[in-house]
Each structure stands twice: as C-alpha cells, then as structure tokens.
Write a protein that holds these residues in place. Structure first.
Motif, short mmCIF file in Angstrom:
data_model
loop_
_atom_site.label_atom_id
_atom_site.label_comp_id
_atom_site.label_asym_id
_atom_site.label_seq_id
_atom_site.Cartn_x
_atom_site.Cartn_y
_atom_site.Cartn_z
N LEU A 37 0.85 -1.19 0.00
CA LEU A 37 0.00 0.00 0.00
C LEU A 37 0.89 1.24 0.00
CD1 LEU A 37 -2.32 -1.26 2.89
CD2 LEU A 37 -2.69 -1.59 0.42
N ASN A 38 0.88 2.00 -1.10
CA ASN A 38 1.78 3.15 -1.24
C ASN A 38 3.18 2.81 -0.72
OD1 ASN A 38 -0.03 4.92 -2.46
ND2 ASN A 38 -0.71 5.81 -0.53
N PRO A 39 3.80 1.78 -1.27
CA PRO A 39 5.05 1.28 -0.69
C PRO A 39 6.24 2.20 -0.90
CG PRO A 39 4.61 0.18 -2.76
CD PRO A 39 3.39 1.01 -2.46
N SER A 40 7.09 2.24 0.09
CA SER A 40 8.40 2.89 -0.04
C SER A 40 9.32 1.92 -0.77
CB SER A 40 8.96 3.21 1.35
OG SER A 40 10.31 3.62 1.26
N THR A 41 10.04 2.42 -1.76
CA THR A 41 10.98 1.57 -2.49
C THR A 41 12.42 1.98 -2.29
OG1 THR A 41 10.74 2.95 -4.47
CG2 THR A 41 9.30 1.02 -4.29
N GLN A 42 12.63 3.20 -1.76
CA GLN A 42 13.99 3.71 -1.58
C GLN A 42 14.16 4.39 -0.22
OE1 GLN A 42 14.18 6.36 -4.99
NE2 GLN A 42 14.98 4.75 -6.31
N PRO A 43 13.96 3.65 0.87
CA PRO A 43 14.08 4.29 2.19
C PRO A 43 15.47 4.84 2.47
CG PRO A 43 13.93 1.89 2.41
CD PRO A 43 13.58 2.23 0.99
N HIS A 44 16.48 4.27 1.81
CA HIS A 44 17.84 4.80 2.00
C HIS A 44 17.95 6.21 1.46
CE1 HIS A 44 17.77 3.22 -2.08
NE2 HIS A 44 18.88 3.87 -2.36
N ILE A 45 17.01 6.59 0.58
CA ILE A 45 16.97 7.95 0.05
C ILE A 45 15.91 8.79 0.77
CG2 ILE A 45 16.47 9.36 -1.98
CD1 ILE A 45 17.60 7.11 -3.70
N SER A 46 14.70 8.26 0.86
CA SER A 46 13.60 9.06 1.43
C SER A 46 13.81 9.40 2.91
CB SER A 46 12.26 8.32 1.25
OG SER A 46 12.26 7.08 1.92
N LEU A 47 14.49 8.53 3.64
CA LEU A 47 14.72 8.80 5.07
C LEU A 47 15.91 9.73 5.30
CD1 LEU A 47 13.98 5.28 6.59
CD2 LEU A 47 12.47 7.27 6.46
N GLN A 48 16.60 10.08 4.24
CA GLN A 48 17.68 11.06 4.37
C GLN A 48 17.15 12.42 4.80
OE1 GLN A 48 21.05 10.91 4.00
NE2 GLN A 48 21.11 8.72 3.60
N ARG A 49 15.85 12.62 4.67
CA ARG A 49 15.28 13.91 5.07
C ARG A 49 15.49 14.20 6.55
NH1 ARG A 49 10.92 10.35 4.53
NH2 ARG A 49 9.33 10.35 6.19
N PHE A 50 15.79 13.17 7.33
CA PHE A 50 16.01 13.38 8.76
C PHE A 50 17.46 13.69 9.11
CE2 PHE A 50 12.35 10.31 8.71
CZ PHE A 50 11.39 11.22 9.10
N VAL A 51 18.36 13.47 8.17
CA VAL A 51 19.79 13.60 8.46
C VAL A 51 20.16 15.04 8.78
CG1 VAL A 51 22.12 13.36 7.54
CG2 VAL A 51 20.42 11.56 7.14
N ASP A 52 19.55 16.00 8.10
CA ASP A 52 19.91 17.40 8.30
C ASP A 52 19.30 17.99 9.57
OD1 ASP A 52 21.41 17.41 6.01
OD2 ASP A 52 19.74 18.05 4.74
N ASP A 53 18.41 17.24 10.20
CA ASP A 53 17.83 17.72 11.45
C ASP A 53 18.86 17.63 12.57
OD1 ASP A 53 15.51 18.07 10.08
OD2 ASP A 53 14.54 16.25 10.83
N GLN A 54 18.61 18.34 13.64
CA GLN A 54 19.53 18.31 14.78
C GLN A 54 19.54 16.92 15.41
OE1 GLN A 54 18.55 21.16 17.77
NE2 GLN A 54 20.27 20.65 19.09
#
Length: 208
Positions: A90-107
């Motif tokens: 259901l609306n699957p994530s296929t590239q979590p190694h990319i999409s979860l990078q959005r958290f890296v720039d956070d503190q």
C-alpha cells in the motif's frame, strides 16, 4: 489463512489500516487470522522478526500473506523475496535509503549504544523507534532491486501520494512485472482504505 500487517514509519500495531483489516476479516472472513506486530525497532530486527513470523505461519497454515503500508511495503517486499509469501503493498516505499535522508539534516536529538560505539539518533518515531545513521546504512545495504516472486505481489498506489513519489514506486513494480493498481487522487495515508478492502481481499481470496 494468516495475514501479517506491517505498519509504516510513524505508526504502531494499532495503526488504522491494520485495525480495519482485522475488523473486516472478523466480519467477512472469520477464518482469517490477522497479526499486527509493533515494529518500532531497528530495520535488521524488523526484517528478521517478520521472516520468522511468516515462516512460523507457513508451518501451521496453508497460506500466509504479508500486507505492508509505506515503509511497511518495503519490508513486505523484502520478506516476500526471502520467504516466497504473497504480499500486498500500500503506497510502498521503495527507496528508504533515500527518502529517510530527510532526517539527516535535522539536529541530532540523542545517541544510543551500538556495536561499534555510540550512534546519533536522527529521528524518533511516534512508536518509539530511535532511528540512527546505522539504520540508514542498513537500508542502503538492502536496496530493493528486484521482486523475486512478482506473481505473488500486488501493489495499490495512489497518484496523489504527497510523501513518496508514486511514479517511482509504480515504475519499479511494473518493471518487475508486478500487478499494480495505480489509482488517481488519494493521499499517502490512503484515507479511503476501508473502501479498498474488498479489492484487496478479493485479490487474496478470489474464491472467498
């Protein structure tokens, strides 16, 4: 039949879709057991736990199906590849190694002990998973590159998904010859999921 439901990133065993599946089965398919594990832990542990759940179910049941939403769809794909069980995505994530990078720039919010020392926590889910840079490394090392049993996989993807690019997911699964229901509109949470259940269960239980 047993259904193992795999929730998404900021969710728990009591996710809306998981509960709806269980209620639907109790009302229309009482012989179907729905298992809703809480998977707020490191990805290696999630993958191992899901494989064990499916394999245990396969030993005692004629059929075990895994249903995964968002990040859960990624795990469902990996587990299907590993165990051969059917999967609904259901609306699957296929590239979590990319999409979860959005958290890296956070503190960095914390650190936790890891095998090779302390690892910074880059995000803590509502369910309590402390995501670390090591977790992103795991996703990068376990990229979803193929679907081993495409005839056993079915994906429902909303074109209005505002969080994950639906084209990326649809293109990947279609390239793997997976049956994809690409639906107009909608959203990432798939708020019309209750209306989707007959379609999904028909796919799982064509003679039911």
């Amino acid at each position: 039949m047993r259904i193992v439901y795999v929730h998404g990133l900021d969710s728990t065993a009591n996710s809306v879709k998981g509960v709806l599946i269980e209620k639907y089965c109790k009302a229309h398919h009482p012989d179907v057991e729905v298992i809703r594990p809480d998977l707020n832990e490191a990805p290696n542990k999630v993958f191992d736990r899901l494989c064990k759940l499916v394999q245990q179910g396969q030993r005692v049941s004629d059929s075990v199906v895994i249903i995964g939403s968002s990040l859960g769809g990624y795990f469902a794909s990996l587990v299907s590849n590993e165990t051969g069980c059917p999967a609904v995505l259901l609306n699957p994530s296929t590239q979590p190694h990319i999409s979860l990078q959005r958290f890296v720039d956070d503190q960095v919010i914390d650190t936790i002990a890891c095998d090779d020392g302390a690892s910074p926590v880059i995000y803590r889910t509502t369910g309590g998973w402390a995501m670390t840079l090591q977790d992103l490394d795991w996703f990068a090392a376990h990229k979803l590159q193929q679907i081993t049993h495409p005839d056993k996989v079915f994906a429902v993807i909303k074109q209005g998904d505002e969080l994950l690019d639906p084209k990326v997911a649809a293109d990947f699964y279609q390239s793997q010859e997976v049956k994809v229901a690409l639906q107009p509109g909608g959203d990432h949470r798939m708020t019309d999921f209750e209306q989707q259940l007959p379609l999904i269960m028909e796919r799982l239980l064509p003679q039911g």
